[in-house]
Design an enzyme around this catalytic site. Structure first.
Site, PDB file in Angstrom:
ATOM      1  NE  ARG A 221       4.159   0.629  26.065  1.00  0.00           N
ATOM      2  CZ  ARG A 221       4.201   1.813  25.448  1.00  0.00           C
ATOM      3  NH1 ARG A 221       4.579   2.892  26.122  1.00  0.00           N
ATOM      4  NH2 ARG A 221       3.854   1.932  24.186  1.00  0.00           N
ATOM      5  CG  HIS A 269       1.108   6.271  29.101  1.00  0.00           C
ATOM      6  ND1 HIS A 269       1.096   4.905  28.956  1.00  0.00           N
ATOM      7  CD2 HIS A 269       1.881   6.735  28.088  1.00  0.00           C
ATOM      8  CE1 HIS A 269       1.817   4.560  27.902  1.00  0.00           C
ATOM      9  NE2 HIS A 269       2.311   5.656  27.352  1.00  0.00           N
TER      10      HIS A 269
HETATM   11  P1  NAP Z   1      13.585   2.939  19.597  1.00  0.00           P
HETATM   12  O1  NAP Z   1      13.992   4.034  18.687  1.00  0.00           O
HETATM   13  O2  NAP Z   1      13.250   1.609  19.023  1.00  0.00           O
HETATM   14  O3  NAP Z   1      14.765   2.774  20.652  1.00  0.00           O
HETATM   15  C1  NAP Z   1      14.858   1.685  21.510  1.00  0.00           C
HETATM   16  C2  NAP Z   1      16.226   1.683  22.156  1.00  0.00           C
HETATM   17  O4  NAP Z   1      16.251   0.634  23.137  1.00  0.00           O
HETATM   18  C3  NAP Z   1      17.352   1.375  21.160  1.00  0.00           C
HETATM   19  O5  NAP Z   1      18.492   2.125  21.482  1.00  0.00           O
HETATM   20  C4  NAP Z   1      17.620  -0.108  21.392  1.00  0.00           C
HETATM   21  O6  NAP Z   1      18.938  -0.512  21.097  1.00  0.00           O
HETATM   22  C5  NAP Z   1      17.382  -0.191  22.885  1.00  0.00           C
HETATM   23  N1  NAP Z   1      17.074  -1.582  23.296  1.00  0.00           N
HETATM   24  C6  NAP Z   1      16.051  -2.357  22.900  1.00  0.00           C
HETATM   25  N2  NAP Z   1      16.139  -3.579  23.469  1.00  0.00           N
HETATM   26  C7  NAP Z   1      17.267  -3.570  24.212  1.00  0.00           C
HETATM   27  C8  NAP Z   1      17.915  -4.534  25.012  1.00  0.00           C
HETATM   28  N3  NAP Z   1      17.429  -5.766  25.162  1.00  0.00           N
HETATM   29  N4  NAP Z   1      19.059  -4.167  25.619  1.00  0.00           N
HETATM   30  C9  NAP Z   1      19.579  -2.945  25.446  1.00  0.00           C
HETATM   31  N5  NAP Z   1      19.015  -1.960  24.700  1.00  0.00           N
HETATM   32  C10 NAP Z   1      17.857  -2.288  24.097  1.00  0.00           C
HETATM   33  O7  NAP Z   1      12.333   3.374  20.481  1.00  0.00           O
HETATM   34  P2  NAP Z   1      11.859   4.856  20.865  1.00  0.00           P
HETATM   35  O8  NAP Z   1      11.099   5.461  19.777  1.00  0.00           O
HETATM   36  O9  NAP Z   1      13.029   5.599  21.411  1.00  0.00           O
HETATM   37  O10 NAP Z   1      10.827   4.525  22.053  1.00  0.00           O
HETATM   38  C11 NAP Z   1      11.243   3.833  23.211  1.00  0.00           C
HETATM   39  C12 NAP Z   1      10.058   3.436  24.061  1.00  0.00           C
HETATM   40  O11 NAP Z   1       9.499   4.585  24.686  1.00  0.00           O
HETATM   41  C13 NAP Z   1       8.868   2.837  23.316  1.00  0.00           C
HETATM   42  O12 NAP Z   1       9.072   1.474  23.040  1.00  0.00           O
HETATM   43  C14 NAP Z   1       7.727   3.066  24.281  1.00  0.00           C
HETATM   44  O13 NAP Z   1       7.591   1.953  25.146  1.00  0.00           O
HETATM   45  C15 NAP Z   1       8.180   4.269  25.088  1.00  0.00           C
HETATM   46  N6  NAP Z   1       7.326   5.452  24.873  1.00  0.00           N
HETATM   47  C16 NAP Z   1       6.639   5.972  25.923  1.00  0.00           C
HETATM   48  C17 NAP Z   1       5.871   7.090  25.766  1.00  0.00           C
HETATM   49  C18 NAP Z   1       5.142   7.710  26.922  1.00  0.00           C
HETATM   50  O14 NAP Z   1       4.343   8.619  26.726  1.00  0.00           O
HETATM   51  N7  NAP Z   1       5.407   7.292  28.129  1.00  0.00           N
HETATM   52  C19 NAP Z   1       5.785   7.698  24.508  1.00  0.00           C
HETATM   53  C20 NAP Z   1       6.484   7.151  23.452  1.00  0.00           C
HETATM   54  C21 NAP Z   1       7.262   6.009  23.651  1.00  0.00           C
HETATM   55  P3  NAP Z   1      19.490  -0.496  19.588  1.00  0.00           P
HETATM   56  O15 NAP Z   1      19.738   0.990  19.299  1.00  0.00           O
HETATM   57  O16 NAP Z   1      20.749  -1.255  19.629  1.00  0.00           O
HETATM   58  O17 NAP Z   1      18.437  -1.088  18.725  1.00  0.00           O
HETATM   59  C1  GLV Z   2       3.287   5.771  23.913  1.00  0.00           C
HETATM   60  O1  GLV Z   2       3.392   5.250  24.963  1.00  0.00           O
HETATM   61  C2  GLV Z   2       3.919   5.306  22.729  1.00  0.00           C
HETATM   62  O2  GLV Z   2       4.452   4.196  22.712  1.00  0.00           O
HETATM   63  O3  GLV Z   2       3.904   6.061  21.729  1.00  0.00           O
END
Ligand code: NAP
Ligand code: GLV
Length: 306
Positions: A221, A269
């Site tokens: 983000r 994005h």
């Molecule tokens: P997820 O499965 O919830 O993974 C989040 C990771 O971040 C976990 O490993 C978590 O640790 C870690 N984390 C959270 N807060 C933290 C902190 N304070 N300190 C250290 N580590 C922390 O999420 P995801 O599905 O991988 O997605 C991640 C992010 O990608 C989304 O939230 C979104 O913002 C972004 N995204 C972007 C796009 C795009 O097109 N640009 C698309 C999809 C997603 P734990 O394992 O210990 O819980």
């Molecule tokens: C895209 O940014 C998502 O969070 O899926």
């Protein structure tokens, strides 16, 4: 069962058709003010008014992985918030990040410049071992990205909130190990969710800890990055550049300096788009599971913000 659909900036009709086909017993309609009370909602950045009018929701299904926009709202007290759990996004994220890392490491932009003048020049050979990649956020997407990078034999560090073991990845966790994680990394990939703990996490003091020649890839983000600090560190020479897919204001304003900076690549994005059919299948499956009283994956913990 009644389901309301409220996804800002999303064409509703194909989603409604797909959801109705997957859940033929349910009544599924696009939300409008005054809509009947629903059991579940399928949402993306809904207005507060929608949540205020639907206090009896039992499930709120986000059509993205990131729930930061939802977490800013006051949500119905009894609703379980569920985010997309991969649903076709992790492979896209792995492609995007590997592309950015390899383009940087192999200096393919130099080849592109040389081509403009028909210049046959070999790039210098760099050592992969000198490009450790730090994946900040080792969740669904981060783990997939880390494993994809390992395939290209980059050293990979991972940082998460809780301890996490992934074969071949040097694991760091928690605030106490954050500086060590940054110091061990040259390329930084941001894949943490945007929460009060992670807002502005990439700023002058943290980015300065990356190894000299650092490179930033932000695919999470825009609120994670302090824009002026990134530009200053690149211009001062501590960082060599950045690939940015997400921004504080989207679309990125035309006069934003990121657009014209020669060492910054901007994409709109698009690193991991929601795949409609996969998402409908996943959400429909979870709604049915919840109706049967079963646990589902991807439940958001409002206290942690993700
Ligand atoms: P997820 O499965 O919830 O993974 C989040 C990771 O971040 C976990 O490993 C978590 O640790 C870690 N984390 C959270 N807060 C933290 C902190 N304070 N300190 C250290 N580590 C922390 O999420 P995801 O599905 O991988 O997605 C991640 C992010 O990608 C989304 O939230 C979104 O913002 C972004 N995204 C972007 C796009 C795009 O097109 N640009 C698309 C999809 C997603 P734990 O394992 O210990 O819980
Ligand atoms: C895209 O940014 C998502 O969070 O899926």
């Amino acid at each position: 069962m009644r389901i309301t659909f409220c996804c800002t900036g999303t064409k509703a009709e194909p989603w409604l058709q797909g959801l109705r086909a997957a859940l033929p017993e349910a009544t599924i309609e696009e939300w409008a003010p005054g809509a009947p009370q629903a059991d579940h909602a399928v949402v993306w950045a809904p207005p507060q008014a929608m949540m205020d009018e639907q206090p009896a929701l039992r499930g709120v299904f986000n059509i993205g992985a990131g729930v930061d926009a939802l977490m800013r709202l006051k949500l119905p007290a009894g609703a379980t918030i569920v985010r997309l759990d991969d649903a076709g996004m992790s492979v896209q994220m792995a492609e995007y990040v590997c592309h950015a890392v390899i383009r940087h490491f192999r200096e393919f932009d130099v080849c592109a410049d040389n081509e403009l003048d028909a210049r046959w020049v070999f790039n210098r050979q760099l050592r992969r071992g000198d490009f450790p990649v730090g994946v900040m956020g080792m969740g669904v997407l981060g783990e997939r990205v880390a494993k994809a990078l390992l395939q290209f034999e980059f050293p990979v560090n991972g940082w998460s909130r809780s301890p996490k073991q992934v074969d071949g990845v040097r694991g760091f966790h928690g605030q106490d190990q954050f500086d060590a994680f940054l110091g061990a990394s040259r390329v930084l990939v941001c894949l943490v969710p945007l929460t009060p703990e992670t807002v502005d996490i990439m700023r002058r003091d943290t980015l300065s800890r990356l190894r000299p020649g650092g490179y930033v890839i932000n695919v999470a983000r825009g609120g994670h990055l302090v824009d002026d600090d990134l530009i200053a560190l690149i211009d001062e020479g501590h960082l060599t550049g950045a690939t940015l897919d997400v921004f504080r204001t989207e679309p990125l304003p035309q006069d934003h300096p990121f657009w014209s900076h020669p060492k910054i690549t901007v994409t709109p994005h698009t690193s991991a788009r929601t795949v409609r059919d996969d998402s409908i299948e996943q959400i429909a499956g979870k709604i049915l599971a919840m109706e049967r009283g079963e646990a589902v994956e991807g439940v958001v913990h409002p206290d942690r913000g993700y």
